[in-house]
Each structure stands twice: as structure tokens, then as C-alpha cells.
Design a protein around this motif. Structure first.
Motif: not given
Length: 241
Positions: A41-53
Motif C-alpha cells: 500500500v502506498i499511503d500518500v498524504g499519510a499525516n500521522a499514520g491514521q490510514f496505515s494504522s
């Protein structure tokens, strides 16, 4: 890869407050990861990692390549995932060409953008879209970053760049054969100057061979209930002729 529906209650939005439970998007994302055997997954605009978490909480065990241009957010992101060996933090923005750009850092860091806000953002999100500072940050082409994807990788590209998605996508052309799904945010009522409309955005992705598989409202006008923005999941289909 079999994922359990552990994302329930994590995703969704409102403008009415901007984020609210949206189980349909949760479940659909899990189906996409499973159906298309996504391993990166390429998380562009990850901010503090909400989506990745949320991906990790759902059981996604593949690689995550996260991009965040705001220095404080990038540091928080790296610290948050320091023990995750399959997670890489990239402290830069993404664009059509390598270089440097001015980033508008807003009161709500997740609203920050390379584009300037307009009167709609002030109307709908006045507490989140006030300008804090303008900083210069490095930007790169996504497909020019060494090791971003292996030859056999199956990618999900998540774009949350506040109106800058098409420029990021233009810098990813060499990766297109490996991108199996894309999650983007489309504007119906634009919040930033120069934001492409949803028809323009969808036309660009359709021409690249992607077809929509789901539409999910992000925010609405309180008075009319008109959609301001919506998330769109796209999957690899047939290129337009």
C-alpha cells in the motif's frame, strides 16, 4: 491474504464534523485488498499514520510506503511505526517532477495542501483550514523513488492530498502496471483553488485503465445535504478507447 472486518467504525467522514463511521467503505476496502491480492500500500498524504494504522489493525501484513511532507507529522509517523519492519516513512511530497514546492500548513494538519484554500473551505471548515504557515518541502515523482515497488508487487495507491491527487498520479506512470486499485478523494464543491472537479478526476483515471468500484460521501452541506467531497475506490479495468 484473508482479512477480517476489523476496520468497522474506523473510516468515514462528516462536515457536518468531517469523520464519521462509514461501514460500507471499511468493508469495501477489505474486499479490494483481498480480491486483488494487494501486497503493498502506498499511503500518500499519510499525516500521522491514521490510514496505515487502520490497515494494520485490520490485519494487513504487507508493505506500506507512507509519504508525508510536514516535518512534525513525518517525525510522528516514523516514531509511530518504528518497530514495523515493513513500514517506510518518506519525508517528502509527491508531484509530477522532482524539486521543491511551497506547502500551505493549515490548522488541521490533514487539510494542508500545495493548493490555497478558497471561500468554500472558510465556509465549511473555518476551524480547520486557517493558515498556520507556508513551508518549502521537497517533492519527488513517485515512480522515481528507488525500491518503491518490486516487479511482482500488487499495489493499492491511496491519495489524500487535498486537491493535488492528479499531479501525484502524473508522477506515477511507470508504476501503472503494478497498481491494481486506487483510493482517491474527489471534490464536488472544491475547497482549494485549482482543485479538479470529480468528473475531470474520474476521466483521468478511466483513461489510465481504472474503473470505479465504490463511491462514499466524505462531507455534506448541512443545509442542502449536497456532497462536498466523496471517496472513490477504483480498480484495474480496461483502458478507455
Amino acid at each position: 491474504m484473508k482479512l477480517v472486518p476489523a476496520l468497522a467504525g474506523w473510516f468515514g467522514y462528516d462536515a457536518i464534523s468531517r469523520r464519521k463511521n462509514h461501514l460500507q467503505l471499511d468493508r469495501h476496502l477489505l474486499q479490494i485488498l483481498d480480491k486483488h491480492a494487494i501486497d503493498t500500500v502506498i499511503d500518500v498524504g499519510a499525516n500521522a499514520g491514521q490510514f496505515s494504522s487502520r490497515l494494520r489493525a485490520a490485519g494487513f501484513a504487507g508493505r506500506i510506503e507512507a509519504f508525508e511532507p510536514i516535518p512534525a507529522m513525518a517525525r510522528e509517523l516514523a516514531e509511530r511505526f518504528a518497530a514495523d519492519r515493513l513500514f517506510t516513512t518518506h519525508h517528502c511530497g509527491l508531484a509530477e517532477q522532482d524539486g521543491a514546492m511551497e506547502l500551505n500548513v493549515l490548522a488541521g494538519s490533514d487539510f494542508s495542501s500545495f493548493l490555497k484554500t478558497n471561500e468554500n473551505s472558510e465556509q465549511y471548515f473555518p476551524e480547520r483550514t486557517g493558515l498556520k504557515e507556508i513551508i518549502k518541502v521537497p517533492v519527488k515523482r513517485l515512480d522515481g523513488i528507488e525500491g518503491i515497488a518490486q516487479q511482482e508487487s500488487r499495489l493499492l495507491l491511496k491519495l489524500d492530498t487535498q486537491g493535488f491527487d492528479l499531479q501525484v498520479f502524473s508522477g506515477a506512470t511507470a508504476l501503472l502496471p503494478r497498481i491494481k486499485a486506487v483510493l482517491i478523494e474527489c471534490s464536488v464543491i472544491p475547497l482549494y483553488q485549482g482543485t479538479p472537479g470529480f468528473i475531470e478526476s474520474l476521466t483521468v483515471f478511466q483513461a489510465a485503465g481504472f474503473l470505479p468500484s465504490g463511491f462514499f460521501p466524505v462531507s455534506r452541506d448541512k443545509t442542502t445535504l449536497a456532497i462536498i467531497e466523496f471517496d472513490c475506490m477504483l480498480v484495474r479495468g480496461q483502458a478507455a478507447t
